[in-house]
Motif scaffolding. Structure first.
Motif, PDB file in Angstrom:
ATOM      1  N   TYR A   1       0.795  -1.232   0.000  1.00  0.00           N
ATOM      2  CA  TYR A   1       0.000   0.000   0.000  1.00  0.00           C
ATOM      3  C   TYR A   1       0.831   1.289   0.000  1.00  0.00           C
ATOM      4  CZ  TYR A   1      -3.933  -3.020   1.343  1.00  0.00           C
ATOM      5  OH  TYR A   1      -4.900  -3.985   1.384  1.00  0.00           O
ATOM      6  N   GLY A   2       2.156   1.165   0.156  1.00  0.00           N
ATOM      7  CA  GLY A   2       2.966   2.358   0.319  1.00  0.00           C
ATOM      8  C   GLY A   2       2.910   2.869   1.753  1.00  0.00           C
ATOM      9  N   ARG A   3       3.669   3.924   2.033  1.00  0.00           N
ATOM     10  CA  ARG A   3       3.718   4.484   3.381  1.00  0.00           C
ATOM     11  C   ARG A   3       2.616   5.522   3.577  1.00  0.00           C
ATOM     12  NH1 ARG A   3       8.319   2.978   5.963  1.00  0.00           N
ATOM     13  NH2 ARG A   3       8.130   4.613   7.555  1.00  0.00           N
ATOM     14  N   LEU A   4       2.351   5.822   4.847  1.00  0.00           N
ATOM     15  CA  LEU A   4       1.433   6.885   5.235  1.00  0.00           C
ATOM     16  C   LEU A   4       2.258   8.029   5.814  1.00  0.00           C
ATOM     17  CD1 LEU A   4      -1.270   4.672   7.006  1.00  0.00           C
ATOM     18  CD2 LEU A   4      -1.285   5.484   4.635  1.00  0.00           C
ATOM     19  N   TYR A   5       1.915   9.284   5.442  1.00  0.00           N
ATOM     20  CA  TYR A   5       2.731  10.444   5.789  1.00  0.00           C
ATOM     21  C   TYR A   5       1.883  11.522   6.453  1.00  0.00           C
ATOM     22  CZ  TYR A   5       5.755   8.405   2.136  1.00  0.00           C
ATOM     23  OH  TYR A   5       6.523   7.567   1.369  1.00  0.00           O
ATOM     24  N   ASP A   6       2.511  12.314   7.357  1.00  0.00           N
ATOM     25  CA  ASP A   6       1.828  13.521   7.781  1.00  0.00           C
ATOM     26  C   ASP A   6       1.996  14.572   6.678  1.00  0.00           C
ATOM     27  OD1 ASP A   6       4.454  14.482   8.120  1.00  0.00           O
ATOM     28  OD2 ASP A   6       4.002  15.463  10.020  1.00  0.00           O
TER      29      ASP A   6
ATOM     30  N   GLY B   1      -5.960   2.939   3.793  1.00  0.00           N
ATOM     31  CA  GLY B   1      -6.357   3.416   5.102  1.00  0.00           C
ATOM     32  C   GLY B   1      -5.582   4.662   5.510  1.00  0.00           C
ATOM     33  N   PHE B   2      -5.663   5.018   6.785  1.00  0.00           N
ATOM     34  CA  PHE B   2      -4.972   6.209   7.280  1.00  0.00           C
ATOM     35  C   PHE B   2      -4.755   6.074   8.778  1.00  0.00           C
ATOM     36  CE2 PHE B   2      -9.412   7.142   8.043  1.00  0.00           C
ATOM     37  CZ  PHE B   2      -9.444   7.928   9.192  1.00  0.00           C
ATOM     38  N   TYR B   3      -4.023   7.022   9.362  1.00  0.00           N
ATOM     39  CA  TYR B   3      -3.847   7.084  10.809  1.00  0.00           C
ATOM     40  C   TYR B   3      -4.359   8.438  11.291  1.00  0.00           C
ATOM     41  CZ  TYR B   3      -1.719   7.419  15.423  1.00  0.00           C
ATOM     42  OH  TYR B   3      -1.525   7.571  16.773  1.00  0.00           O
ATOM     43  N   GLY B   4      -5.264   8.416  12.273  1.00  0.00           N
ATOM     44  CA  GLY B   4      -5.773   9.676  12.811  1.00  0.00           C
ATOM     45  C   GLY B   4      -7.068   9.476  13.556  1.00  0.00           C
ATOM     46  N   GLY B   5      -7.665  10.570  13.985  1.00  0.00           N
ATOM     47  CA  GLY B   5      -8.940  10.504  14.672  1.00  0.00           C
ATOM     48  C   GLY B   5     -10.092  10.396  13.680  1.00  0.00           C
ATOM     49  N   HIS B   6     -11.261  10.054  14.197  1.00  0.00           N
ATOM     50  CA  HIS B   6     -12.452   9.933  13.360  1.00  0.00           C
ATOM     51  C   HIS B   6     -13.511  10.893  13.874  1.00  0.00           C
ATOM     52  CE1 HIS B   6     -15.928   8.259  11.257  1.00  0.00           C
ATOM     53  NE2 HIS B   6     -15.088   7.551  10.516  1.00  0.00           N
ATOM     54  N   TYR B   7     -14.054  11.730  12.976  1.00  0.00           N
ATOM     55  CA  TYR B   7     -15.000  12.768  13.390  1.00  0.00           C
ATOM     56  C   TYR B   7     -16.272  12.195  13.998  1.00  0.00           C
ATOM     57  CZ  TYR B   7     -17.648  11.688   9.150  1.00  0.00           C
ATOM     58  OH  TYR B   7     -18.376  11.048   8.181  1.00  0.00           O
ATOM     59  N   TYR B   8     -16.622  10.930  13.667  1.00  0.00           N
ATOM     60  CA  TYR B   8     -17.876  10.358  14.142  1.00  0.00           C
ATOM     61  C   TYR B   8     -17.667   9.560  15.438  1.00  0.00           C
ATOM     62  CZ  TYR B   8     -22.182   7.618  14.271  1.00  0.00           C
ATOM     63  OH  TYR B   8     -23.353   7.037  14.666  1.00  0.00           O
TER      64      TYR B   8
ATOM     65  N   GLN C   1     -15.008   9.529  17.509  1.00  0.00           N
ATOM     66  CA  GLN C   1     -14.359  10.266  18.595  1.00  0.00           C
ATOM     67  C   GLN C   1     -13.635   9.320  19.561  1.00  0.00           C
ATOM     68  OE1 GLN C   1     -14.389  13.835  18.868  1.00  0.00           O
ATOM     69  NE2 GLN C   1     -15.196  13.618  16.791  1.00  0.00           N
ATOM     70  N   ASP C   2     -12.855   8.395  19.013  1.00  0.00           N
ATOM     71  CA  ASP C   2     -12.185   7.393  19.844  1.00  0.00           C
ATOM     72  C   ASP C   2     -10.672   7.497  19.779  1.00  0.00           C
ATOM     73  OD1 ASP C   2     -12.074   6.631  17.216  1.00  0.00           O
ATOM     74  OD2 ASP C   2     -12.640   4.543  17.551  1.00  0.00           O
ATOM     75  N   GLY C   3     -10.171   8.705  19.548  1.00  0.00           N
ATOM     76  CA  GLY C   3      -8.729   8.896  19.543  1.00  0.00           C
ATOM     77  C   GLY C   3      -8.094   8.530  18.213  1.00  0.00           C
ATOM     78  N   LYS C   4      -6.788   8.714  18.143  1.00  0.00           N
ATOM     79  CA  LYS C   4      -6.066   8.427  16.907  1.00  0.00           C
ATOM     80  C   LYS C   4      -5.660   6.958  16.836  1.00  0.00           C
ATOM     81  CE  LYS C   4      -4.223  12.947  15.704  1.00  0.00           C
ATOM     82  NZ  LYS C   4      -3.032  13.685  15.227  1.00  0.00           N
ATOM     83  N   LYS C   5      -5.839   6.372  15.669  1.00  0.00           N
ATOM     84  CA  LYS C   5      -5.443   4.981  15.435  1.00  0.00           C
ATOM     85  C   LYS C   5      -5.378   4.741  13.925  1.00  0.00           C
ATOM     86  CE  LYS C   5      -9.032   3.268  17.589  1.00  0.00           C
ATOM     87  NZ  LYS C   5     -10.017   2.291  18.124  1.00  0.00           N
ATOM     88  N   PHE C   6      -4.833   3.596  13.531  1.00  0.00           N
ATOM     89  CA  PHE C   6      -4.870   3.204  12.120  1.00  0.00           C
ATOM     90  C   PHE C   6      -6.282   2.746  11.776  1.00  0.00           C
ATOM     91  CE2 PHE C   6      -0.348   2.705  13.134  1.00  0.00           C
ATOM     92  CZ  PHE C   6       0.235   3.352  12.042  1.00  0.00           C
ATOM     93  N   ARG C   7      -6.786   3.201  10.614  1.00  0.00           N
ATOM     94  CA  ARG C   7      -8.178   2.948  10.255  1.00  0.00           C
ATOM     95  C   ARG C   7      -8.339   2.685   8.751  1.00  0.00           C
ATOM     96  NH1 ARG C   7     -11.403   5.394  14.304  1.00  0.00           N
ATOM     97  NH2 ARG C   7     -10.251   6.839  15.643  1.00  0.00           N
ATOM     98  N   SER C   8      -9.388   1.975   8.415  1.00  0.00           N
ATOM     99  CA  SER C   8      -9.976   1.915   7.067  1.00  0.00           C
ATOM    100  C   SER C   8      -9.137   1.212   6.012  1.00  0.00           C
ATOM    101  CB  SER C   8     -10.307   3.341   6.557  1.00  0.00           C
ATOM    102  OG  SER C   8     -11.211   3.965   7.415  1.00  0.00           O
ATOM    103  N   ARG C   9      -8.108   0.443   6.402  1.00  0.00           N
ATOM    104  CA  ARG C   9      -7.399  -0.323   5.380  1.00  0.00           C
ATOM    105  C   ARG C   9      -8.371  -1.306   4.731  1.00  0.00           C
ATOM    106  NH1 ARG C   9      -2.934  -4.414   7.364  1.00  0.00           N
ATOM    107  NH2 ARG C   9      -4.876  -5.308   8.162  1.00  0.00           N
ATOM    108  N   GLY C  10      -8.363  -1.364   3.415  1.00  0.00           N
ATOM    109  CA  GLY C  10      -9.284  -2.211   2.678  1.00  0.00           C
ATOM    110  C   GLY C  10     -10.608  -1.545   2.372  1.00  0.00           C
ATOM    111  N   ARG C  11     -10.841  -0.373   2.989  1.00  0.00           N
ATOM    112  CA  ARG C  11     -12.137   0.287   2.828  1.00  0.00           C
ATOM    113  C   ARG C  11     -12.048   1.707   2.284  1.00  0.00           C
ATOM    114  NH1 ARG C  11     -16.028  -2.755   5.102  1.00  0.00           N
ATOM    115  NH2 ARG C  11     -15.400  -4.340   6.614  1.00  0.00           N
TER     116      ARG C  11
ATOM    117  N   ASN D   1      -1.469  16.503  11.132  1.00  0.00           N
ATOM    118  CA  ASN D   1      -0.724  15.457  11.837  1.00  0.00           C
ATOM    119  C   ASN D   1      -1.243  14.057  11.535  1.00  0.00           C
ATOM    120  OD1 ASN D   1       1.137  17.162  13.199  1.00  0.00           O
ATOM    121  ND2 ASN D   1      -0.467  17.716  14.673  1.00  0.00           N
ATOM    122  N   ASN D   2      -2.402  13.943  10.886  1.00  0.00           N
ATOM    123  CA  ASN D   2      -2.863  12.630  10.438  1.00  0.00           C
ATOM    124  C   ASN D   2      -1.880  12.067   9.418  1.00  0.00           C
ATOM    125  OD1 ASN D   2      -5.103  12.938  12.034  1.00  0.00           O
ATOM    126  ND2 ASN D   2      -6.561  13.146  10.353  1.00  0.00           N
TER     127      ASN D   2
END
Length: 333
Positions: free
Chosen positions: A184-189, A257-264, A266-276, A311-312
């Motif tokens: 998938y390549g790297r994720l960057y701020d 996917g990405f790393y960061g918070g989710h507006y809906y 509201q559970d803090g920053k984490k890796f999310r949505s890979r595959g989606r 910072n995401n």
């Protein structure tokens, strides 16, 4: 038109002197003929040549008109016919430049509703389909680490067809798993993303992504949204099989996917949505330019309207610097 030329004494009764006429119109205008009339006569000559299927000759006249009279009142007619002439004569490199200009004009004047704008809109729609049929695939090797990326030229834009995977600055693999970087390549701020592309490439602006979306989908609303995603998505790799695309442009968007918070949630920053979801940084900042920048997001639809905290961590697709002069309506580039 030719009878008018004859009355002016510019060409003979049998049409001789046409090339001399064109040179005169575009160079030293004969005495007694004003610039506006000269431009109109030259445009009429190009129209006659176009209708006679002498497309290269028509394009040559129109190119000269464009260069010498860029602010003329009939420049829209000139550039519209130039685009069609370039299309018919298979001069694609110049054609993509004209498409880009017409597209930018239509975006900046979308509230106009007259016959000329209708003509331009129809030309753009035709050229958009032509661009889809004439993508060119290639490869690029990043000399910094030796990695080779697939590329695709879509109209006047040349994109990496894979996510950047260059280790630098604040960047990470999804879940810190090296195998994810390989796929998938790297994720960057955002600050790292602005400097991560190799020499000769840059992080695309929101406008450049919007142009890509228009070529792929044909329609974008005032908020930068479009309902299509199949045209840009890779053919495999999406958790929801309905999101696997036909990838007809060769862009091959992967759901990294990405790393960061989710507006809906509201559970803090984490890796999310890979595959989606696929999320790509743009170089364009939001109104709060110190904190947020826009991303190109693809999931069940496509959008360039979301702005994220810088910072995401998100993916990068680089684009060649030849596109840097594309007009932008959105913040910094």
């Amino acid at each position: 038109v030719f009878s008018r030329y004859e009355k002016l004494g510019i060409i003979g009764n049998n049409g001789t002197g046409k090339s001399t006429f064109i040179k005169l119109m575009l160079g030293e205008v004969p005495a007694g003929i004003v610039i506006n009339e000269a431009v109109e006569l030259a445009y009429n000559a190009a129209t006659i040549l176009y209708n006679a299927k002498q497309f290269e000759s028509a394009a040559a006249i129109l190119q000269d008109l464009k260069q010498k009279f860029p602010e003329h009142k009939h420049i829209l007619l000139v550039r519209n016919l130039l685009a069609l002439s370039l299309c018919e004569s298979n001069q694609f490199n110049d054609l993509w430049n004209e498409y880009e200009w017409l597209y930018a004009y239509s975006k900046n004047n979308k509230n106009k509703n007259d016959s000329l704008m209708t003509t331009i809109t129809n030309t753009i729609a035709y050229l958009r389909l032509l661009i889809q049929e004439h993508t060119q695939k290639g490869t690029f090797t990043d000399t910094r680490d030796g990695q080779t990326y697939k590329t695709v030229q879509i109209g006047n834009q040349t994109w990496m067809a894979q996510n950047l995977n260059y280790k630098t600055g604040k960047s990470s693999c999804y879940n810190n798993n090296k195998k994810d970087c390989e796929k998938y390549g790297r994720l960057y701020d955002w600050n790292t993303a602005m400097k991560a592309c190799p020499e000769g490439w840059h992080l695309p602006s929101r406008e450049e992504y919007e142009q890509l979306l228009f070529i792929a989908c044909g329609k974008i609303d005032n908020w930068g949204h479009t309902t299509c995603n199949q045209e840009l998505n890779s053919q495999t790799g999406w958790v929801d099989s309905g999101d696997n695309g036909d990838d007809k442009l060769g862009f091959s968007a992967l759901p990294a996917g990405f790393y960061g918070g989710h507006y809906y949630f509201q559970d803090g920053k984490k890796f999310r949505s890979r595959g989606r979801g696929a999320n790509f940084w743009t170089s364009s900042t939001s109104e709060d330019e110190n904190l947020e920048a826009y991303v190109m997001e693809i999931d069940e639809y496509s959008s360039v309207n979301w702005h994220w905290n810088k910072n995401n961590l998100a993916s990068i697709r680089c684009i060649t610097n030849s596109n840097k002069n594309a007009p932008s309506r959105y913040g910094a580039q």
